[in-house]
Design a protein around this motif. Structure first.
Motif, PDB file in Angstrom:
ATOM      1  N   ALA A   1      36.088  46.803  32.019  1.00 21.98           N
ATOM      2  CA  ALA A   1      36.378  47.106  30.843  1.00 21.98           C
ATOM      3  C   ALA A   1      36.177  48.632  30.449  1.00 21.98           C
ATOM      4  CB  ALA A   1      35.564  46.399  29.967  1.00 21.98           C
ATOM      5  N   ARG A   2      35.127  49.131  31.252  1.00 21.43           N
ATOM      6  CA  ARG A   2      34.991  50.703  31.093  1.00 21.43           C
ATOM      7  C   ARG A   2      36.258  51.219  31.476  1.00 21.43           C
ATOM      8  NH1 ARG A   2      30.405  51.180  33.850  1.00 21.43           N
ATOM      9  NH2 ARG A   2      29.446  49.739  32.533  1.00 21.43           N
ATOM     10  N   ALA A   3      36.486  51.088  32.569  1.00 20.22           N
ATOM     11  CA  ALA A   3      37.329  51.862  33.382  1.00 20.22           C
ATOM     12  C   ALA A   3      38.857  51.675  32.604  1.00 20.22           C
ATOM     13  CB  ALA A   3      37.586  51.222  34.955  1.00 20.22           C
ATOM     14  N   ALA A   4      39.192  50.478  31.990  1.00 22.08           N
ATOM     15  CA  ALA A   4      40.243  50.196  31.325  1.00 22.08           C
ATOM     16  C   ALA A   4      40.076  50.901  29.799  1.00 22.08           C
ATOM     17  CB  ALA A   4      40.428  48.776  30.698  1.00 22.08           C
TER      18      ALA A   4
ATOM     19  N   VAL B   1      31.901  40.471  40.567  1.00 26.23           N
ATOM     20  CA  VAL B   1      32.830  41.783  40.016  1.00 26.23           C
ATOM     21  C   VAL B   1      32.513  41.867  38.384  1.00 26.23           C
ATOM     22  CG1 VAL B   1      35.219  42.501  39.008  1.00 26.23           C
ATOM     23  CG2 VAL B   1      34.596  41.287  41.285  1.00 26.23           C
ATOM     24  N   ARG B   2      31.769  42.947  37.992  1.00 24.97           N
ATOM     25  CA  ARG B   2      31.370  43.220  36.610  1.00 24.97           C
ATOM     26  C   ARG B   2      32.559  43.391  35.749  1.00 24.97           C
ATOM     27  NH1 ARG B   2      26.708  47.071  37.607  1.00 24.97           N
ATOM     28  NH2 ARG B   2      26.980  47.302  35.247  1.00 24.97           N
ATOM     29  N   GLY B   3      32.479  42.635  34.756  1.00 29.80           N
ATOM     30  CA  GLY B   3      33.491  42.720  33.620  1.00 29.80           C
ATOM     31  C   GLY B   3      33.169  44.001  32.869  1.00 29.80           C
TER      32      GLY B   3
ATOM     33  N   LEU C   1      41.487  48.786  39.073  1.00 27.54           N
ATOM     34  CA  LEU C   1      41.923  47.833  40.440  1.00 27.54           C
ATOM     35  C   LEU C   1      40.643  47.730  41.313  1.00 27.54           C
ATOM     36  CD1 LEU C   1      45.503  48.965  41.085  1.00 27.54           C
ATOM     37  CD2 LEU C   1      44.521  46.710  40.402  1.00 27.54           C
ATOM     38  N   THR C   2      39.850  48.979  41.607  1.00 28.39           N
ATOM     39  CA  THR C   2      38.959  48.965  42.561  1.00 28.39           C
ATOM     40  C   THR C   2      37.582  48.158  41.570  1.00 28.39           C
ATOM     41  OG1 THR C   2      39.545  51.151  43.268  1.00 28.39           O
ATOM     42  CG2 THR C   2      37.330  50.488  43.651  1.00 28.39           C
ATOM     43  N   ALA C   3      37.551  48.482  40.501  1.00 30.66           N
ATOM     44  CA  ALA C   3      36.255  47.772  39.735  1.00 30.66           C
ATOM     45  C   ALA C   3      36.578  46.123  39.801  1.00 30.66           C
ATOM     46  CB  ALA C   3      36.340  48.255  38.477  1.00 30.66           C
TER      47      ALA C   3
ATOM     48  N   GLY D   1      42.945  38.470  36.970  1.00 32.31           N
ATOM     49  CA  GLY D   1      41.838  38.373  36.329  1.00 32.31           C
ATOM     50  C   GLY D   1      41.934  39.367  34.946  1.00 32.31           C
ATOM     51  N   ALA D   2      41.043  39.214  34.088  1.00 29.60           N
ATOM     52  CA  ALA D   2      41.249  39.963  32.649  1.00 29.60           C
ATOM     53  C   ALA D   2      40.133  39.867  31.929  1.00 29.60           C
ATOM     54  CB  ALA D   2      42.420  39.231  31.995  1.00 29.60           C
ATOM     55  N   VAL D   3      39.937  40.934  31.079  1.00 29.13           N
ATOM     56  CA  VAL D   3      38.699  41.242  30.651  1.00 29.13           C
ATOM     57  C   VAL D   3      39.061  41.440  29.077  1.00 29.13           C
ATOM     58  CG1 VAL D   3      38.512  43.608  31.139  1.00 29.13           C
ATOM     59  CG2 VAL D   3      36.337  42.321  30.388  1.00 29.13           C
ATOM     60  N   LEU D   4      38.409  41.054  28.235  1.00 26.63           N
ATOM     61  CA  LEU D   4      38.631  41.026  26.694  1.00 26.63           C
ATOM     62  C   LEU D   4      37.512  41.950  26.081  1.00 26.63           C
ATOM     63  CD1 LEU D   4      40.690  40.342  24.281  1.00 26.63           C
ATOM     64  CD2 LEU D   4      39.170  38.322  23.895  1.00 26.63           C
ATOM     65  N   ALA D   5      37.684  43.094  25.528  1.00 21.83           N
ATOM     66  CA  ALA D   5      36.698  43.655  25.045  1.00 21.83           C
ATOM     67  C   ALA D   5      36.900  44.290  23.620  1.00 21.83           C
ATOM     68  CB  ALA D   5      36.398  44.946  26.103  1.00 21.83           C
ATOM     69  N   GLU D   6      35.851  44.859  23.092  1.00 18.58           N
ATOM     70  CA  GLU D   6      36.003  45.552  21.873  1.00 18.58           C
ATOM     71  C   GLU D   6      36.358  47.054  21.964  1.00 18.58           C
ATOM     72  OE1 GLU D   6      32.119  45.509  19.672  1.00 18.58           O
ATOM     73  OE2 GLU D   6      32.629  43.212  18.999  1.00 18.58           O
TER      74      GLU D   6
END
Lengths: 67, 145
Positions: free
Chosen positions: B44-47, B38-40, A62-64, B19-24
């Motif tokens: 993605a890294r945090a997710a 906001v860097r995707g 959420l912060t990112a 917001g959403a991000v699609l990643a490998e």
């Protein structure tokens, strides 16, 4: 019992009940649900070590997303 | 449908998704709805880290983790994944969980179909290219003879 005593008891009871309800609601708002490929699900309530770690990582997401 | 189009459709359909991000699977971003501020990649890294940590919560069972919802008072984080990629989305507090998961799964499926189509197109193009170069070689050999 006088009406004054009854009123005080009612107000005290209502306050305690509201506080407990808010606390419970707040706790329910923080949780992690994990869904598995076989259709099973685990719900981790706030307060457990596993949920604490996952909630910290979720806050990082959420912060990112919302700097 | 490519990944960016699938994500654009997702945010258009689902008003709950901020917001959403699609990643490998390794966290490499395929598409993101986040603005440049906001860097995707960070999301993605945090997710991906969240997914890795969540996988460790059920060590005794080999069945794979498919979806996550982490609810906090400031918002929810959703992750849906398949074998090759995952989609992570954030929402406001107390979203309609079933609807969000449905929309994310649809988006992931569309992106996967798009990727499969793209791979098939590339294979066809490569085959056609190989075929034409072989034909060119044989024509050249004939003219040399």
């Amino acid at each position: 019992m006088s009406s004054k005593t009854a009123t005080v008891a009612f107000v005290t009871g209502a306050t305690v009940a509201t506080a407990l309800w808010r606390r419970r609601r707040q706790r329910r708002r923080k949780h992690v649900d994990l869904y598995f490929a076989d259709g099973s699900m685990i719900s981790l309530a706030d307060g457990t070590p596993e949920a604490g770690r996952l909630l910290t990582l979720a806050r990082d997401v959420l912060t990112a997303a919302r700097p | 449908m490519d990944a960016a189009q699938a994500l654009a459709d997702l945010t258009e359909i689902s008003s709950q998704i901020e917001g959403a991000v699609l990643a490998e699977a390794d966290g490499k971003v395929l598409a993101s709805t986040f603005s440049q501020g906001v860097r995707g990649e960070d999301v993605a890294r945090a997710a991906a880290e969240l997914v890795r940590a969540a996988e460790g919560t059920r060590v005794q069972d080999a069945v794979g983790l498919a979806q996550i919802q982490a609810a906090t008072p400031s918002g929810s984080v959703f992750v849906v994944r398949d074998d090759a990629r995952f989609i992570a989305a954030i929402t406001a507090p107390e979203p309609t969980v079933g609807l969000v998961f449905y929309d994310l799964k649809t988006c992931l499926r569309l992106a996967a179909d798009g990727a499969a189509e793209h791979t098939a197109d590339r294979a066809r193009a490569k085959k056609a290219e190989n075929g034409s170069s072989t034909a060119r070689k044989s024509t050249k050999r004939d003219s040399d003879a």
